[in-house]
Design an enzyme around this catalytic site. Structure first.
Site, PDB file in Angstrom:
ATOM      1  N   HIS A  70      59.044  83.819 143.123  1.00 19.38           N
ATOM      2  CA  HIS A  70      58.180  83.404 142.012  1.00 19.38           C
ATOM      3  C   HIS A  70      57.203  82.337 142.495  1.00 19.38           C
ATOM      4  O   HIS A  70      57.610  81.219 142.797  1.00 19.38           O
ATOM      5  CB  HIS A  70      59.015  82.811 140.874  1.00 19.38           C
ATOM      6  CG  HIS A  70      60.010  83.772 140.286  1.00 19.38           C
ATOM      7  ND1 HIS A  70      61.108  83.356 139.551  1.00 19.38           N
ATOM      8  CD2 HIS A  70      60.066  85.126 140.314  1.00 19.38           C
ATOM      9  CE1 HIS A  70      61.783  84.424 139.159  1.00 19.38           C
ATOM     10  NE2 HIS A  70      61.183  85.502 139.615  1.00 19.38           N
TER      11      HIS A  70
HETATM   12  C1  LIG Z   1      60.979  90.955 145.017  1.00 17.48           C
HETATM   13  C2  LIG Z   1      60.372  90.385 143.760  1.00 17.48           C
HETATM   14  C3  LIG Z   1      61.114  90.387 142.587  1.00 17.48           C
HETATM   15  C4  LIG Z   1      60.560  89.843 141.425  1.00 17.48           C
HETATM   16  N1  LIG Z   1      61.257  89.945 140.250  1.00 17.48           N
HETATM   17  C5  LIG Z   1      60.649  89.564 139.085  1.00 17.48           C
HETATM   18  C6  LIG Z   1      61.275  89.790 137.841  1.00 17.48           C
HETATM   19  O1  LIG Z   1      62.358  90.371 137.757  1.00 17.48           O
HETATM   20  N2  LIG Z   1      60.636  89.342 136.719  1.00 17.48           N
HETATM   21  C7  LIG Z   1      59.419  88.698 136.758  1.00 17.48           C
HETATM   22  O2  LIG Z   1      58.921  88.295 135.708  1.00 17.48           O
HETATM   23  N3  LIG Z   1      58.808  88.494 137.941  1.00 17.48           N
HETATM   24  C8  LIG Z   1      59.368  88.930 139.094  1.00 17.48           C
HETATM   25  N4  LIG Z   1      58.722  88.756 140.281  1.00 17.48           N
HETATM   26  C9  LIG Z   1      57.424  88.066 140.271  1.00 17.48           C
HETATM   27  C10 LIG Z   1      56.280  88.977 139.794  1.00 17.48           C
HETATM   28  O3  LIG Z   1      56.322  90.199 140.480  1.00 17.48           O
HETATM   29  C11 LIG Z   1      54.966  88.249 140.036  1.00 17.48           C
HETATM   30  O4  LIG Z   1      54.952  87.072 139.262  1.00 17.48           O
HETATM   31  C12 LIG Z   1      53.765  89.101 139.664  1.00 17.48           C
HETATM   32  O5  LIG Z   1      53.746  90.286 140.407  1.00 17.48           O
HETATM   33  C13 LIG Z   1      52.481  88.316 139.919  1.00 17.48           C
HETATM   34  O6  LIG Z   1      51.401  89.124 139.531  1.00 17.48           O
HETATM   35  P1  LIG Z   1      49.948  88.859 140.111  1.00 17.48           P
HETATM   36  O7  LIG Z   1      49.064  89.877 139.475  1.00 17.48           O
HETATM   37  O8  LIG Z   1      49.622  87.436 139.953  1.00 17.48           O
HETATM   38  O9  LIG Z   1      50.003  89.105 141.693  1.00 17.48           O
HETATM   39  P2  LIG Z   1      50.651  90.225 142.597  1.00 17.48           P
HETATM   40  O10 LIG Z   1      51.668  91.010 141.887  1.00 17.48           O
HETATM   41  O11 LIG Z   1      51.032  89.518 143.849  1.00 17.48           O
HETATM   42  O12 LIG Z   1      49.451  91.217 142.914  1.00 17.48           O
HETATM   43  C14 LIG Z   1      48.348  90.854 143.694  1.00 17.48           C
HETATM   44  C15 LIG Z   1      47.768  92.102 144.347  1.00 17.48           C
HETATM   45  O13 LIG Z   1      46.499  91.770 144.898  1.00 17.48           O
HETATM   46  C16 LIG Z   1      46.347  92.348 146.165  1.00 17.48           C
HETATM   47  N5  LIG Z   1      45.420  91.507 146.944  1.00 17.48           N
HETATM   48  C17 LIG Z   1      45.614  90.224 147.323  1.00 17.48           C
HETATM   49  N6  LIG Z   1      44.524  89.764 147.990  1.00 17.48           N
HETATM   50  C18 LIG Z   1      43.662  90.773 148.055  1.00 17.48           C
HETATM   51  C19 LIG Z   1      42.374  90.910 148.646  1.00 17.48           C
HETATM   52  N7  LIG Z   1      41.788  89.883 149.303  1.00 17.48           N
HETATM   53  N8  LIG Z   1      41.742  92.108 148.553  1.00 17.48           N
HETATM   54  C20 LIG Z   1      42.329  93.141 147.880  1.00 17.48           C
HETATM   55  N9  LIG Z   1      43.554  93.064 147.308  1.00 17.48           N
HETATM   56  C21 LIG Z   1      44.201  91.894 147.383  1.00 17.48           C
HETATM   57  C22 LIG Z   1      47.752  92.325 146.737  1.00 17.48           C
HETATM   58  O14 LIG Z   1      47.887  93.287 147.775  1.00 17.48           O
HETATM   59  C23 LIG Z   1      48.609  92.615 145.505  1.00 17.48           C
HETATM   60  O15 LIG Z   1      48.850  93.995 145.356  1.00 17.48           O
HETATM   61  C24 LIG Z   1      59.253  89.265 141.450  1.00 17.48           C
HETATM   62  C25 LIG Z   1      58.520  89.255 142.630  1.00 17.48           C
HETATM   63  C26 LIG Z   1      59.062  89.824 143.778  1.00 17.48           C
HETATM   64  C27 LIG Z   1      58.231  89.807 145.025  1.00 17.48           C
END
Ligand SMILES: Cc1cc2nc3c(=O)[nH]c(=O)nc-3n(C[C@H](O)[C@H](O)[C@H](O)COP(=O)(O)OP(=O)(O)OC[C@H]3O[C@@H](n4cnc5c(N)ncnc54)[C@H](O)[C@@H]3O)c2cc1C
Length: 622
Positions: free
Chosen positions: A556
């Site tokens: 997280h």
């Molecule tokens: C193993 C694991 C288990 C988890 N379990 C839970 C859970 O049970 N419940 C919960 O609430 N949360 C959980 N989380 C946390 C949750 O997944 C994250 O809080 C959430 O995914 C964040 O969303 P986001 O959109 O901010 O970023 P992310 O999900 O990190 O997505 C960002 C995306 O942007 C892409 N990206 C980054 N930089 C670039 C760039 N320069 N150019 C193009 N693409 C780019 C990345 O490749 C990625 O696909 C877990 C996380 C993990 C890793």
């Protein structure tokens, strides 16, 4: 030079992997015995995937590992007899020099993970290697071979929970949207969840990312269409009201009352089918629940974003972004550009020019009137900083530091069907929460590395074992910095003395609940910690987690670009527009002003939905 170094590195890695695997493999299990060429291949591939600024230091340290053998014995490490090799490994493992210990631990973790991945429920070989592109949508909307120059009205960078909902709602409102994602477009079922195949396919840097500091904290991020939602456990919480109040007061965030977010929570919950398990929870999860309940502590089953079909019991389907908002986005006419990393952004005549790199086509230039950066809490500040946009960006990373303990019970608590444990103990929340972790044999073996004599137990007793975690909200903070000439950012994080005490207390209370539920032995993930066989042994645990001696991790991460009207500490306004820019937005986990103390995806999505709707209603002004 490279031609000489590569075989040298390969020989040393191969010898290390063979020695470490032999140490951790139960002799009576033929499937865990040599040859280990698959392990060596996995370890070399993981080295190639690790953050670019760490690759050369690890290579140099590995070659350095070879030197003492040559100096002392006149032979290279890989030609030495097994007993002498083991002595050198032990000497480095117990060295007072941190980098020596870290190097052996690095290879040991990878070799052990790959070794125990050979087991399935019966202790025999597995596994799925299937990899497929979803074929549900018109391929014309997924750009596989982009032109060198592209343009769009709105570019959304990153397709995780923040980016997918942003792109979807913009496309449904009739905007011309290009969703750009660094990782591949894979279906949810392209590999088995929580396996080393999944790490290779869907994790950034193969899951080998670390926040540097006195206690290194391993963290993982998704890197595929759907981001973290494709690899996570699906545990859902709304943002606690007192956290929203802190954001309102301390960061001057507008429109953040519970009532403001309610419709956004409800809409996301409906779209993702947030629900409780239809059947009984996994036994390992219930164990913790029983122990906590006996102590009078609040323990709850956490709902998840899962869809269950009637009559199939707990075997539902996780409602990740590739199952929900990404198909909706494509149906609304949005264009998806996978395998494309945006390297920098530049304003040219009031519009944005994105310099990107596509997996097979190389450099691609994308013009956009408006940009939403949704790369997640580490990549978003890294991209902005690489682009020279630095105001309050990447200075306040927060995370939930987590420590683990492996438990052994007298009865069966684990099976191939265990799935994701769902209970969390919330008695000490938001400061401390506990839960049960993924407990497949490879994850159990990893959790036992601080207790090497127990690792082999996994091959015959894993059904009686499970791993548990204590997670703290924490008050420490970290930074994200780009390093000149490297793609991967440097992440640093500092625990405060208060955090160390909370981690110590969390570990103690978790162990107390596990003994209460009948655990026969506990193995904390703290270096040199003894195994705990009875309640009285709990006083052997440290009050505060020691510096450098605990295997901490987190999944997280947030708060690296906090939102709010207080421009002394916030990167964006209350709705994600970057301060000082008219057409640049952040809409992902980076916006959360502080650690929410609960699993964050529910907060990320509700905020992202609120911000896009505000953008569409034109409320977000300079
Ligand atoms: C193993 C694991 C288990 C988890 N379990 C839970 C859970 O049970 N419940 C919960 O609430 N949360 C959980 N989380 C946390 C949750 O997944 C994250 O809080 C959430 O995914 C964040 O969303 P986001 O959109 O901010 O970023 P992310 O999900 O990190 O997505 C960002 C995306 O942007 C892409 N990206 C980054 N930089 C670039 C760039 N320069 N150019 C193009 N693409 C780019 C990345 O490749 C990625 O696909 C877990 C996380 C993990 C890793």
């Amino acid at each position: 030079m490279e031609r000489r170094i590569n075989p040298w590195f390969h020989d040393t890695v191969s010898a290390l992997v063979y020695s470490l695997a032999q140490t951790n493999a139960e002799p009576a299990r033929p499937k865990l015995q040599a040859p280990y060429n698959d392990l060596v291949r996995f370890v070399l591939a993981q080295h190639a995937r690790m953050p670019d600024y760490l690759r050369t230091p690890i290579l140099a340290a590995t070659l350095g590992f070879d030197l003492p053998a040559a100096l002392r014995h006149g032979h290279r490490f890989h030609t030495l007899p097994p007993a002498i090799r083991l002595r050198q490994i032990e000497a480095w493992k117990n060295s007072p020099l941190g980098f020596k210990r870290d190097l052996v631990r690095y290879f040991e973790s990878l070799a052990t993970l790959a070794l125990y991945s050979r087991m399935d429920a019966g202790g025999e070989a597995q596994c799925s290697t299937a990899q497929e592109e979803p074929s549900l949508f018109s391929p014309a909307k997924v750009i596989d071979h982009p032109e060198r120059e592209l343009s769009c009205e709105i570019a959304v960078i990153g397709s995780g929970p923040g980016g997918a909902i942003t792109a979807c709602l913009l496309a449904e409102a009739g905007r011309k949207v290009l969703l750009i994602e660094e990782g591949a477009y894979l279906s949810l079922g392209s590999c088995a969840p929580f396996t080393h195949e999944e790490m290779s396919q869907k994790y950034r840097n193969g899951g080998q990312t670390v926040a540097m500091g006195a206690n290194k904290i391993s963290y993982v991020e998704g890197r595929c269409v759907g981001g973290g939602s494709e690899i996570n456990s699906g545990l859902y919480h709304r943002t606690p009201p007192d956290i929203l109040e802190t954001w309102r007061k301390d960061f001057k965030v507008e429109g953040i009352e519970e009532a403001d977010l309610q419709p956004h929570f409800e809409a996301c919950e409906k779209e993702l089918s947030v629900s409780l398990l239809p059947g009984p929870a996994p036994a390992a999860s219930l164990k913790l629940h029983e122990g906590a309940t006996r102590l009078g502590w609040k323990s709850i089953e956490v709902p998840r974003w899962f869809r269950y079909d009637a009559g199939t019991g707990n075997a539902g389907k996780r409602q990740s972004m590739t199952e929900t908002f990404v198909p909706r986005f494509l149906r609304a006419g949005g264009m998806l550009l996978p395998r494309t990393s945006v390297e920098t952004l530049r304003l040219e005549g009031g519009k944005w020019a994105l310099n990107a790199r596509h997996g097979s086509m190389g450099p691609v230039r994308i013009g956009a009137e408006t940009v939403f950066v949704c790369g997640g809490a580490v990549q978003t500040p890294a991209l902005l900083r690489r682009s020279g946009i630095t105001g309050n960006i990447g200075n306040s990373l927060r995370l939930h530091p987590t420590v683990k303990v492996a438990a052994r019970f007298a009865e069966t608590v684990n099976s191939a069907q265990t799935g994701v444990p769902v209970h969390q103990v919330k008695e000490f929340s938001p400061r401390i929460s506990f839960g049960c972790s993924i407990s497949s044999p490879p994850y159990l073996a990893l959790a036992l590395l601080e207790h090497p004599e127990q690792v082999r137990e996994v091959s015959h007793s894993w059904q009686k074992m499970a791993t548990y975690y204590a997670m703290i909200t924490g008050e420490g903070r970290g930074t994200v910095r780009s390093i000149p000439k490297f793609r991967d950012p440097l992440v640093r994080y500092k625990l405060t003395p208060h955090d160390r005490r909370d981690l110590g207390e969390g570990l103690l209370k978790l162990c107390e609940a596990l003994f209460e539920s009948g655990a026969k032995a506990l193995y904390p993930g703290v270096a040199r910690s003894p195994q705990l066989l009875k309640h009285d042994d709990l006083n052997k645990l440290p009050d505060a987690l020691p510096s450098g001696l605990a295997s901490l991790m987190t999944i997280h991460l947030f708060s690296s670009c906090p939102m709010g009207e207080d421009q002394t500490k916030c990167a964006t306004n209350s709705f994600g527009r970057v301060h000082g820019f008219k057409n640049l937005y952040v809409n992902d986990a980076s916006l959360l002003c502080t650690a929410p103390g609960v699993n964050p995806q529910g907060s990320v999505m509700a905020l992202a939905r609120r911000n896009v709707m505000s953008f569409l209603n034109n409320k977000s002004t300079i």
